[in-house]
Design a protein around this motif. Structure first.
Motif, PDB file in Angstrom:
ATOM      1  N   LEU A 188       0.825  -1.208   0.000  1.00 48.17           N
ATOM      2  CA  LEU A 188       0.000   0.000   0.000  1.00 48.17           C
ATOM      3  C   LEU A 188       0.862   1.264   0.000  1.00 48.17           C
ATOM      4  N   ILE A 189       1.965   1.230   0.731  1.00 52.62           N
ATOM      5  CA  ILE A 189       2.881   2.378   0.741  1.00 52.62           C
ATOM      6  C   ILE A 189       3.483   2.571  -0.653  1.00 52.62           C
ATOM      7  N   SER A 190       3.864   1.476  -1.285  1.00 51.77           N
ATOM      8  CA  SER A 190       4.435   1.557  -2.640  1.00 51.77           C
ATOM      9  C   SER A 190       3.423   2.111  -3.634  1.00 51.77           C
ATOM     10  N   LYS A 191       2.179   1.686  -3.509  1.00 52.94           N
ATOM     11  CA  LYS A 191       1.145   2.165  -4.431  1.00 52.94           C
ATOM     12  C   LYS A 191       0.811   3.633  -4.170  1.00 52.94           C
ATOM     13  N   PHE A 192       0.839   4.017  -2.899  1.00 57.93           N
ATOM     14  CA  PHE A 192       0.637   5.434  -2.597  1.00 57.93           C
ATOM     15  C   PHE A 192       1.756   6.254  -3.235  1.00 57.93           C
ATOM     16  N   ALA A 193       2.997   5.823  -3.068  1.00 55.41           N
ATOM     17  CA  ALA A 193       4.134   6.547  -3.630  1.00 55.41           C
ATOM     18  C   ALA A 193       4.047   6.636  -5.146  1.00 55.41           C
ATOM     19  N   ALA A 194       3.514   5.588  -5.769  1.00 54.25           N
ATOM     20  CA  ALA A 194       3.388   5.570  -7.229  1.00 54.25           C
ATOM     21  C   ALA A 194       2.369   6.587  -7.733  1.00 54.25           C
ATOM     22  N   ALA A 195       1.493   7.063  -6.837  1.00 56.47           N
ATOM     23  CA  ALA A 195       0.479   8.054  -7.210  1.00 56.47           C
ATOM     24  C   ALA A 195       1.013   9.483  -7.150  1.00 56.47           C
ATOM     25  N   GLN A 196       2.282   9.648  -6.810  1.00 56.49           N
ATOM     26  CA  GLN A 196       2.878  10.983  -6.726  1.00 56.49           C
ATOM     27  C   GLN A 196       2.832  11.655  -8.093  1.00 56.49           C
ATOM     28  N   LEU A 197       2.486  12.932  -8.129  1.00 61.73           N
ATOM     29  CA  LEU A 197       2.319  13.653  -9.381  1.00 61.73           C
ATOM     30  C   LEU A 197       3.629  14.263  -9.876  1.00 61.73           C
ATOM     31  N   TYR A 198       3.562  14.828 -11.067  1.00 61.88           N
ATOM     32  CA  TYR A 198       4.747  15.368 -11.733  1.00 61.88           C
ATOM     33  C   TYR A 198       5.436  16.472 -10.934  1.00 61.88           C
ATOM     34  N   ASP A 199       4.657  17.212 -10.111  1.00 62.99           N
ATOM     35  CA  ASP A 199       5.251  18.324  -9.363  1.00 62.99           C
ATOM     36  C   ASP A 199       5.750  17.907  -7.982  1.00 62.99           C
ATOM     37  N   GLY A 200       5.657  16.623  -7.669  1.00 61.31           N
ATOM     38  CA  GLY A 200       6.194  16.098  -6.418  1.00 61.31           C
ATOM     39  C   GLY A 200       5.171  15.865  -5.335  1.00 61.31           C
ATOM     40  N   GLY A 201       3.950  16.383  -5.513  1.00 60.45           N
ATOM     41  CA  GLY A 201       2.922  16.245  -4.488  1.00 60.45           C
ATOM     42  C   GLY A 201       1.888  15.183  -4.815  1.00 60.45           C
ATOM     43  N   PHE A 202       0.726  15.310  -4.190  1.00 62.70           N
ATOM     44  CA  PHE A 202      -0.336  14.313  -4.351  1.00 62.70           C
ATOM     45  C   PHE A 202      -1.681  15.010  -4.553  1.00 62.70           C
ATOM     46  N   MET A 203      -2.660  14.220  -5.007  1.00 68.42           N
ATOM     47  CA  MET A 203      -4.005  14.732  -5.227  1.00 68.42           C
ATOM     48  C   MET A 203      -4.979  13.556  -5.192  1.00 68.42           C
ATOM     49  N   CYS A 204      -6.128  13.746  -4.548  1.00 67.14           N
ATOM     50  CA  CYS A 204      -7.113  12.665  -4.484  1.00 67.14           C
ATOM     51  C   CYS A 204      -7.753  12.441  -5.852  1.00 67.14           C
ATOM     52  N   LYS A 205      -8.227  11.236  -6.079  1.00 65.77           N
ATOM     53  CA  LYS A 205      -8.799  10.839  -7.368  1.00 65.77           C
ATOM     54  C   LYS A 205     -10.003  11.704  -7.741  1.00 65.77           C
ATOM     55  N   ARG A 206     -10.795  12.063  -6.746  1.00 68.59           N
ATOM     56  CA  ARG A 206     -12.010  12.841  -7.013  1.00 68.59           C
ATOM     57  C   ARG A 206     -11.690  14.142  -7.758  1.00 68.59           C
ATOM     58  N   LEU A 207     -10.649  14.829  -7.323  1.00 65.08           N
ATOM     59  CA  LEU A 207     -10.286  16.090  -7.956  1.00 65.08           C
ATOM     60  C   LEU A 207      -9.495  15.884  -9.238  1.00 65.08           C
ATOM     61  N   LEU A 208      -8.692  14.830  -9.287  1.00 65.67           N
ATOM     62  CA  LEU A 208      -7.947  14.542 -10.509  1.00 65.67           C
ATOM     63  C   LEU A 208      -8.879  14.162 -11.652  1.00 65.67           C
ATOM     64  N   ASP A 209      -9.960  13.456 -11.327  1.00 63.16           N
ATOM     65  CA  ASP A 209     -10.918  13.072 -12.359  1.00 63.16           C
ATOM     66  C   ASP A 209     -11.557  14.296 -13.007  1.00 63.16           C
ATOM     67  N   ARG A 210     -11.720  15.349 -12.210  1.00 58.42           N
ATOM     68  CA  ARG A 210     -12.312  16.572 -12.732  1.00 58.42           C
ATOM     69  C   ARG A 210     -11.339  17.338 -13.638  1.00 58.42           C
ATOM     70  N   LYS A 211     -10.055  17.307 -13.224  1.00 61.64           N
ATOM     71  CA  LYS A 211      -9.049  18.068 -13.953  1.00 61.64           C
ATOM     72  C   LYS A 211      -7.719  17.318 -13.891  1.00 61.64           C
ATOM     73  N   PRO A 212      -7.519  16.353 -14.799  1.00 57.37           N
ATOM     74  CA  PRO A 212      -6.340  15.478 -14.737  1.00 57.37           C
ATOM     75  C   PRO A 212      -4.999  16.202 -14.759  1.00 57.37           C
ATOM     76  N   GLU A 213      -4.951  17.408 -15.363  1.00 57.69           N
ATOM     77  CA  GLU A 213      -3.669  18.105 -15.497  1.00 57.69           C
ATOM     78  C   GLU A 213      -3.375  19.023 -14.323  1.00 57.69           C
ATOM     79  N   ARG A 214      -4.218  19.019 -13.309  1.00 56.27           N
ATOM     80  CA  ARG A 214      -4.074  19.968 -12.216  1.00 56.27           C
ATOM     81  C   ARG A 214      -2.824  19.693 -11.371  1.00 56.27           C
ATOM     82  N   LYS A 215      -2.396  20.724 -10.633  1.00 58.59           N
ATOM     83  CA  LYS A 215      -1.252  20.578  -9.744  1.00 58.59           C
ATOM     84  C   LYS A 215      -1.670  19.860  -8.463  1.00 58.59           C
TER      85      LYS A 215
END
Length: 308
Positions: free
Chosen positions: A137-164
């Motif tokens: 689970l830790i590995s999968k969480f880390a794999a969800a890290q975004l291009y800018d180094g941070g994270f974002m929940c799926k709900r908001l990413l689904d609305r705007k995939p390119e968001r920071k």
């Protein structure tokens, strides 16, 4: 923060075995085996006894019926972890319940929300990081890290995939990474997350034009408060600074403002007050407005890692 013997002596008074144990083992570097008698007293501490008495016959808590599962897990596991409680058969059924909730979130593709890393952080603190499911689970969480180094929940990413990334989600991820580093299981992409905060001088937008905690000239998100324990919307400066310090960034020039804000919170003896806390929490971590050992403990921890 003054790395002062008087503060250490205050923390290890016999009134609170949990703080005493964590101070001796994490600040003073003593062997946990040497203080097993103090650790055993934590289980007899009123706060822990009261929580255990609220367990139902299935090893869960009655309030499970009223709260969303992962939020309930966050509250109780955080309380146990902060008290220094380690992996124990008395908690196994609840831990299994929690892991199953996280696995369900993984199936839904939503491990990168604010609450998940805090639940994983508690599991790591308690020694459950050696379970294969938790490691995964830790590995999968880390794999969800975004291009800018941070994270974002799926709900908001689904609305705007390119968001920071979301600043709050980045903070909770950082707290998890700090505990992972203590256990020597730090994900490979941790440097990107550290840089996420350093390029902001911790509390600012990436171009440093706006402070995240500033809203119409007033404190907004309260990340510069001494808030305890951690929950997704409010973390607290002592936890943020100590996590970055644990991750090796304590002496970076970008941390100057954070340490300055931190210093302003101390009284003349180097002790910090509690400025906010959870409502409807499983147990009390102190009175708002009063000197607080939990907050001061993390301040010392931050200074310890800054000096390493």
């Amino acid at each position: 923060m003054k790395y002062d013997k008087k503060i250490i002596d205050w923390l290890i008074e016999d009134k609170n075995p949990a703080i005493k144990y964590r101070t001796l083992t994490e600040i003073c570097g003593k062997s946990p085996a040497e203080y097993k008698d103090i650790y055993d007293l934590i289980w007899e501490q009123k706060s822990i006894v009261n929580m255990m008495n609220r367990q139902d016959e299935n090893g869960l808590w009655e309030s499970e019926k009223r709260y969303y599962g992962s939020f309930l897990s966050l509250k109780y596991l955080t309380a146990f972890a902060e008290h220094g409680i380690q992996k124990d058969t008395r908690l196994d059924r609840f831990v299994n319940y929690t892991v199953n909730i996280l696995k369900s979130s993984d199936k839904n593709g939503d491990l990168a929300g604010c609450g998940t890393p805090l639940v994983l952080r508690a599991l790591v603190m308690m020694g459950y990081h050696d379970r294969a499911e938790v490691k995964e689970l830790i590995s999968k969480f880390a794999a969800a890290q975004l291009y800018d180094g941070g994270f974002m929940c799926k709900r908001l990413l689904d609305r705007k995939p390119e968001r920071k990334s979301c600043y709050k989600a980045a903070i909770t991820g950082m707290l998890l990474y700090a505990e992972c580093k203590k256990k020597n299981i730090l994900p490979d992409n941790s440097d990107k997350l550290i840089e996420y905060f350093l390029k902001r001088d911790v509390f600012y937008s990436s171009d440093k034009s706006k402070a995240f905690y500033d809203k119409d000239g007033k404190v907004g998100w309260r990340f510069i408060d001494n808030f305890f324990p951690a929950e997704p919307m409010r973390i607290g400066i002592h936890l943020i600074v100590s996590a970055l310090s644990v991750l090796g960034a304590g002496n970076q020039p970008a941390m100057t403002e954070a340490w300055k804000l931190f210093k302003e919170k101390e009284n003349e003896n180097g002790i910090l007050k509690l400025e906010g806390t959870l409502t409807k929490q499983p147990c009390s971590f102190g009175t708002v407005g009063k000197d607080n050992k939990w907050i001061t403990f993390y301040a010392l921890l931050a200074e310890k890692y800054r000096m390493l």
